[in-house]
Design a protein around this motif. Sequence first.
Motif, PDB file in Angstrom:
ATOM      1  N   MET A   1      -0.777  -3.372   3.612  1.00 40.79           N
ATOM      2  CA  MET A   1      -1.256  -2.411   3.080  1.00 40.79           C
ATOM      3  C   MET A   1      -2.614  -1.817   3.875  1.00 40.79           C
ATOM      4  O   MET A   1      -3.657  -2.420   4.268  1.00 40.79           O
ATOM      5  CB  MET A   1      -1.853  -2.638   1.754  1.00 40.79           C
ATOM      6  CG  MET A   1      -0.444  -3.244   1.102  1.00 40.79           C
ATOM      7  SD  MET A   1      -0.946  -3.392  -1.281  1.00 40.79           S
ATOM      8  CE  MET A   1      -0.359  -1.779  -1.547  1.00 40.79           C
TER       9      MET A   1
ATOM     10  N   SER B   1       5.124   1.935  -2.236  1.00 42.93           N
ATOM     11  CA  SER B   1       4.075   1.139  -1.874  1.00 42.93           C
ATOM     12  C   SER B   1       3.590   0.064  -2.800  1.00 42.93           C
ATOM     13  O   SER B   1       2.732  -0.788  -2.345  1.00 42.93           O
ATOM     14  CB  SER B   1       2.754   1.773  -1.273  1.00 42.93           C
ATOM     15  OG  SER B   1       2.294   2.643  -2.160  1.00 42.93           O
TER      16      SER B   1
ATOM     17  N   ASP C   1      -0.568   1.868  -1.573  1.00 40.35           N
ATOM     18  CA  ASP C   1      -1.239   2.260  -0.334  1.00 40.35           C
ATOM     19  C   ASP C   1      -1.715   3.642  -0.121  1.00 40.35           C
ATOM     20  O   ASP C   1      -0.990   4.579  -0.418  1.00 40.35           O
ATOM     21  CB  ASP C   1      -0.275   1.755   0.943  1.00 40.35           C
ATOM     22  CG  ASP C   1      -1.074   1.732   2.211  1.00 40.35           C
ATOM     23  OD1 ASP C   1      -2.002   2.545   2.286  1.00 40.35           O
ATOM     24  OD2 ASP C   1      -0.492   0.887   3.111  1.00 40.35           O
TER      25      ASP C   1
END
Length: 273
Positions: A116, A152, A246
């Motif tokens: 990340m 994410s 992220d």
Amino acid sequence: MVLSAAQVADFAEQGFLVLPDFIPADRLAELRARAAELDAQLRVTDADEVTVFSTTDQSHADDSWFLESGDKVRGFFEDSGDQLNKIGHAMHDLDPVFSGFCRDTGFGDIAAEIGMDDPALVQSMYIYKHPGVGGEVTWHTDHSFLWTEPRSVVGFWVAVDEATTENGCMWAIPGGHRLPVKSRFVRDGDSTSTEVFDPDEYPIDQAVALPATPGTLILLDGALPHWSDANRSERPRQAFTLHVVDGATEWSERNWLRRSPDLPFRGFEPVLS
Ligand SMILES: O=C(O)CCC(=O)C(=O)O
């Protein structure tokens, strides 16, 4: 390094990673005690306006108590009315104990190690699952609720109590994060709906139980289908979960979870003392 290269590869392959003994007992005790304090406070302040939180359908979903909780610390009650289902959804930014816990126990290092670039802490929940009361959390992926482009979200789930198949441990489908996501929960104004891309069930015959001793951290890829059963035992199953996206991706404005402009999402740097 917190994770070995083999663990990073395992997470990428399976979509989950179980890390026993990750959280020391004194930190768990701190979380449990703080949640109990919040429970007592929330009973006073929430008395006039409570939401019964259904974990099996989205009947709470159009309720402003839920929809406005993305930047608050609120209690959500079980159907029976007198026991908390969970506390959510911004303790990681608003409560000193939870904020410290999220930011100084190694989660930030893990986020970096699994790739990340700019982690943003978006949602936290203290989940009770009381004996004989705590309900099932139906099969879902976290990406369906915390949508980014590209995907994410990663879940950091911590067993506060021992979680077993009797008291409602987590279950997941190994490699299931490679399946296409089947639905998306969207919010437009104050109304919510579920967009269904594929009505078929996940292949739950491939699911495995993820029993966890207290202090176990389970990492969950946002596209990994997971489930937990009702607590049919006489033992509590408390857990804490943090969802991180992220910040280098695009957060969907149609996510249910909203923040006021004076409480933007933050990363793993300390924010409260
Ligand atoms: O703790 C549970 O039973 C469910 C938690 C969950 O679904 C999550 O953390 O995404």
